[in-house]
Design an enzyme around this catalytic site. Structure first.
Site, mmCIF file in Angstrom:
data_model
loop_
_atom_site.group_PDB
_atom_site.id
_atom_site.type_symbol
_atom_site.label_atom_id
_atom_site.label_comp_id
_atom_site.label_asym_id
_atom_site.label_seq_id
_atom_site.Cartn_x
_atom_site.Cartn_y
_atom_site.Cartn_z
ATOM 1 N N GLY A 31 137.347 36.545 0.092
ATOM 2 C CA GLY A 31 137.157 37.228 0.581
ATOM 3 C C GLY A 31 138.641 38.259 0.170
ATOM 4 O O GLY A 31 139.768 37.895 -1.172
ATOM 5 N N ARG A 53 131.367 27.822 2.018
ATOM 6 C CA ARG A 53 130.907 27.149 1.606
ATOM 7 C C ARG A 53 130.131 26.002 0.604
ATOM 8 O O ARG A 53 130.685 26.889 -1.052
ATOM 9 C CB ARG A 53 129.342 27.609 2.138
ATOM 10 C CG ARG A 53 129.131 28.379 3.923
ATOM 11 C CD ARG A 53 128.197 29.428 3.885
ATOM 12 N NE ARG A 53 129.479 30.709 3.309
ATOM 13 C CZ ARG A 53 128.130 31.361 2.666
ATOM 14 N NH1 ARG A 53 127.193 31.636 3.377
ATOM 15 N NH2 ARG A 53 128.502 32.322 2.101
ATOM 16 N N ASP A 88 134.266 39.229 9.883
ATOM 17 C CA ASP A 88 134.071 39.242 11.873
ATOM 18 C C ASP A 88 132.979 39.192 12.226
ATOM 19 O O ASP A 88 132.724 37.628 13.453
ATOM 20 C CB ASP A 88 134.636 40.583 12.137
ATOM 21 C CG ASP A 88 135.724 40.337 11.943
ATOM 22 O OD1 ASP A 88 136.767 40.123 12.375
ATOM 23 O OD2 ASP A 88 136.395 41.729 11.395
ATOM 24 N N VAL A 90 130.436 37.090 10.819
ATOM 25 C CA VAL A 90 130.144 35.339 10.986
ATOM 26 C C VAL A 90 131.521 34.387 10.736
ATOM 27 O O VAL A 90 130.537 32.911 11.417
ATOM 28 C CB VAL A 90 129.434 35.408 9.361
ATOM 29 C CG1 VAL A 90 128.468 36.396 9.017
ATOM 30 C CG2 VAL A 90 131.089 35.101 8.614
ATOM 31 N N HIS A 112 142.646 38.978 12.660
ATOM 32 C CA HIS A 112 142.090 40.978 13.711
ATOM 33 C C HIS A 112 141.615 39.447 14.777
ATOM 34 O O HIS A 112 141.005 38.350 14.831
ATOM 35 C CB HIS A 112 140.743 41.374 12.457
ATOM 36 C CG HIS A 112 140.113 42.642 13.562
ATOM 37 N ND1 HIS A 112 140.585 43.231 14.586
ATOM 38 C CD2 HIS A 112 138.745 42.605 13.877
ATOM 39 C CE1 HIS A 112 140.045 44.484 14.949
ATOM 40 N NE2 HIS A 112 138.845 43.864 14.956
ATOM 41 N N GLU A 231 137.370 72.324 -0.420
ATOM 42 C CA GLU A 231 137.771 72.997 0.364
ATOM 43 C C GLU A 231 138.010 71.498 1.770
ATOM 44 O O GLU A 231 138.890 70.927 2.121
ATOM 45 C CB GLU A 231 137.519 73.791 1.187
ATOM 46 C CG GLU A 231 138.139 75.535 0.717
ATOM 47 C CD GLU A 231 139.896 75.825 0.617
ATOM 48 O OE1 GLU A 231 140.373 75.162 1.261
ATOM 49 O OE2 GLU A 231 140.177 76.086 -0.993
ATOM 50 N N SER A 256 151.606 77.216 2.719
ATOM 51 C CA SER A 256 151.724 78.592 2.823
ATOM 52 C C SER A 256 151.555 79.192 5.042
ATOM 53 O O SER A 256 151.340 78.163 5.524
ATOM 54 C CB SER A 256 151.257 79.429 2.175
ATOM 55 O OG SER A 256 149.446 79.303 3.146
HETATM 56 P P1 NAD Z 1 135.164 40.016 3.060
HETATM 57 O O1 NAD Z 1 134.449 41.358 3.345
HETATM 58 O O2 NAD Z 1 135.790 40.840 2.260
HETATM 59 O O3 NAD Z 1 135.296 38.549 3.310
HETATM 60 C C1 NAD Z 1 134.853 37.376 3.187
HETATM 61 C C2 NAD Z 1 134.688 36.197 2.727
HETATM 62 O O4 NAD Z 1 134.136 35.556 3.551
HETATM 63 C C3 NAD Z 1 133.665 36.237 1.562
HETATM 64 O O5 NAD Z 1 134.804 36.583 0.267
HETATM 65 C C4 NAD Z 1 133.622 35.127 1.384
HETATM 66 O O6 NAD Z 1 133.840 34.365 0.847
HETATM 67 C C5 NAD Z 1 133.213 34.088 2.720
HETATM 68 N N1 NAD Z 1 132.028 34.850 3.878
HETATM 69 C C6 NAD Z 1 130.936 35.798 3.688
HETATM 70 N N2 NAD Z 1 129.987 35.446 4.351
HETATM 71 C C7 NAD Z 1 129.938 34.210 4.812
HETATM 72 C C8 NAD Z 1 129.344 32.807 5.628
HETATM 73 N N3 NAD Z 1 128.574 33.467 6.391
HETATM 74 N N4 NAD Z 1 130.109 31.857 5.612
HETATM 75 C C9 NAD Z 1 131.623 32.148 5.366
HETATM 76 N N5 NAD Z 1 131.839 32.140 4.123
HETATM 77 C C10 NAD Z 1 131.725 33.527 4.147
HETATM 78 O O7 NAD Z 1 136.329 39.712 4.785
HETATM 79 P P2 NAD Z 1 137.913 40.854 4.379
HETATM 80 O O8 NAD Z 1 137.373 41.856 4.862
HETATM 81 O O9 NAD Z 1 138.531 40.042 4.108
HETATM 82 O O10 NAD Z 1 137.894 39.690 6.171
HETATM 83 C C11 NAD Z 1 138.617 39.117 6.194
HETATM 84 C C12 NAD Z 1 138.911 38.924 7.910
HETATM 85 O O11 NAD Z 1 140.652 40.399 7.817
HETATM 86 C C13 NAD Z 1 138.188 39.647 9.266
HETATM 87 O O12 NAD Z 1 139.062 39.808 10.258
HETATM 88 C C14 NAD Z 1 139.449 41.255 8.695
HETATM 89 O O13 NAD Z 1 138.866 42.048 10.019
HETATM 90 C C15 NAD Z 1 140.382 40.811 8.559
HETATM 91 N N6 NAD Z 1 141.099 42.470 8.244
HETATM 92 C C16 NAD Z 1 140.571 42.490 6.426
HETATM 93 C C17 NAD Z 1 141.471 43.560 6.111
HETATM 94 C C18 NAD Z 1 141.036 44.583 5.370
HETATM 95 O O14 NAD Z 1 141.583 45.393 4.510
HETATM 96 N N7 NAD Z 1 139.697 44.081 4.268
HETATM 97 C C19 NAD Z 1 142.446 44.317 6.146
HETATM 98 C C20 NAD Z 1 142.625 43.494 8.356
HETATM 99 C C21 NAD Z 1 142.255 42.592 8.660
#
Ligand code: NAD
Ligand code: MG
Length: 351
Positions: A31, A53, A88, A90, A112, A231, A256
């Protein structure tokens, strides 16, 4: 400043790429963060396997980007470093599938700290547990890397079984482009608790309620929704951009004198001791794990409250007014498209 708070900032020269060069990294999830980490690592010469998966729609995207794909369990078994970049909520379930693939000396790597800090994942004692968290959405982590720019990030070591946890995490941070900009060392606890507090009290939660309450106050007093929108919501970005660039000082200097005087005197009347107390209570709920427990249970129950709150927010009048105004005025869409085109031109010119 740096000395006073004892904050270490690491740059490219502080990282030794050899600490990750000969390792295989499994990136679980493709993701926002996953696609960026996987592609940046691969472009930095690290052996990467993406764990997804069989049914995952992201498989074809990862393969189209030239990456090797396996199931999370196979990827983790093969890898020395397992980067957990699925959502987080899952992660605990995915961890159950990959746990057997963690050998002594392997690394479990996060972006995270939630699941480690709140005990939802309990790794064996003989693996390193680290965090490299870019302070930016994934598409920027990727875009910055491609443009030879960096993305600031955080680094933390929760468990150092090998004695190499930090140097390997630094090498990982370098490979995804974070040490180009600077990496700040923190702890899983600090990252998790400040992240949750920030998004609840100030950023996502605080700022939306501030905007909506301001909007409602004006509209309830008979002013037009359009004026209230401009605003209270539209101008928010302009003010925040100034603070982002040059702190509160630059913002105060740009508005201002009347705005400065009124803001300085009325601001503390609005965000008063009650708000401070509310913030302290929110922080307490983060620190004592109450929020984490609530969110875990909410997910187990299929997120009934989440959907309800979200619906209520979407249905707020300010959303309709905003959508209409953004359509009528030719500022946001067009600018965005223009930026996007310049960006694409720049990228293909680099190629
Ligand atoms: P996301 O939601 O963008 O992507 C998650 C990916 O995980 C999906 O694209 C899919 O490939 C896979 N996935 C989803 N459900 C699943 C399941 N049930 N089983 C297996 N795979 C599955 O996630 P993200 O935002 O990239 O977050 C990932 C980590 O990065 C988290 O720990 C988040 O806190 C951290 N994080 C995110 C950001 C951000 O800007 N998005 C920034 C810093 C840290
Ligand atoms: Mg392994």
């Amino acid at each position: 400043m740096t000395d006073e708070f004892d904050t270490e900032i690491y740059y490219d020269d502080d990282a030794n790429s050899a600490k990750i060069d000969d390792r295989t990294v499994a990136v679980l999830g493709y993701g926002s963060q996953g696609h960026a980490h996987a592609q940046n690592l691969a472009d930095s010469g690290v052996d990467v396997v993406v764990g997804l998966r069989e049914s995952s729609a992201s498989r074809s995207a990862a393969e189209a980007d030239g990456l090797r794909v396996a199931t999370p369990a196979d990827a983790a078994a093969e890898a020395d470093v397992v980067s957990v970049l699925v959502p987080d909520t899952v992660q605990p379930a995915v961890y159950d599938d990959i746990e057997d693939g963690l050998e002594p000396g392997d690394t479990l790597q996060f972006a995270h700290g939630f699941n480690i800090h709140y005990g939802q994942i309990e790794p064996p004692e003989d693996v390193d547990v680290t965090m490299v968290a870019p302070k930016s959405p994934g598409h920027l982590v990727r875009r910055n890397y491609e443009n030879d720019e960096g993305t600031p990030g955080l680094l933390a070591v929760y468990q150092d079984a090998t004695g190499e946890a930090k140097s390997e995490a630094l090498a990982y941070a370098k490979a995804i482009g974070c040490t180009r900009a600077g990496v700040v060392e923190t702890t899983f606890r600090e990252e998790t608790e400040t992240d949750l507090f920030g998004e609840q009290a100030v950023l996502c939660g605080g700022v939306t309620e501030l905007i909506k309450t301001g909007y409602e106050t004006l509209v309830d007093a008979g002013y037009s929704p359009e004026m209230a929108y401009f605003e209270c919501l539209n101008e928010m970005k302009l003010i925040v951009d100034l603070m982002y660039e040059g702190g509160m000082r630059e913002m105060w200097d740009s508005v201002s004198d009347t705005a400065e005087y009124g803001g300085l005197t009325q601001g503390p009347e609005i965000i008063d001791e009650n708000v401070r107390q509310n913030m302290e209570e929110t922080l307490e709920g983060v620190q004592n794990g109450e929020f984490a427990r609530e969110w875990i249970v909410e997910n187990q129950a299929g997120r009934p409250a989440y959907h309800q709150h979200k619906q209520r927010d979407i249905e707020h009048e300010i959303e309709d007014v905003g959508a209409e105004l953004r359509d009528l005025f030719a500022w946001s869409e067009d600018e965005e498209t223009a930026d996007e085109e310049t960006e694409q031109e720049r990228v293909s010119a680099d190629d």
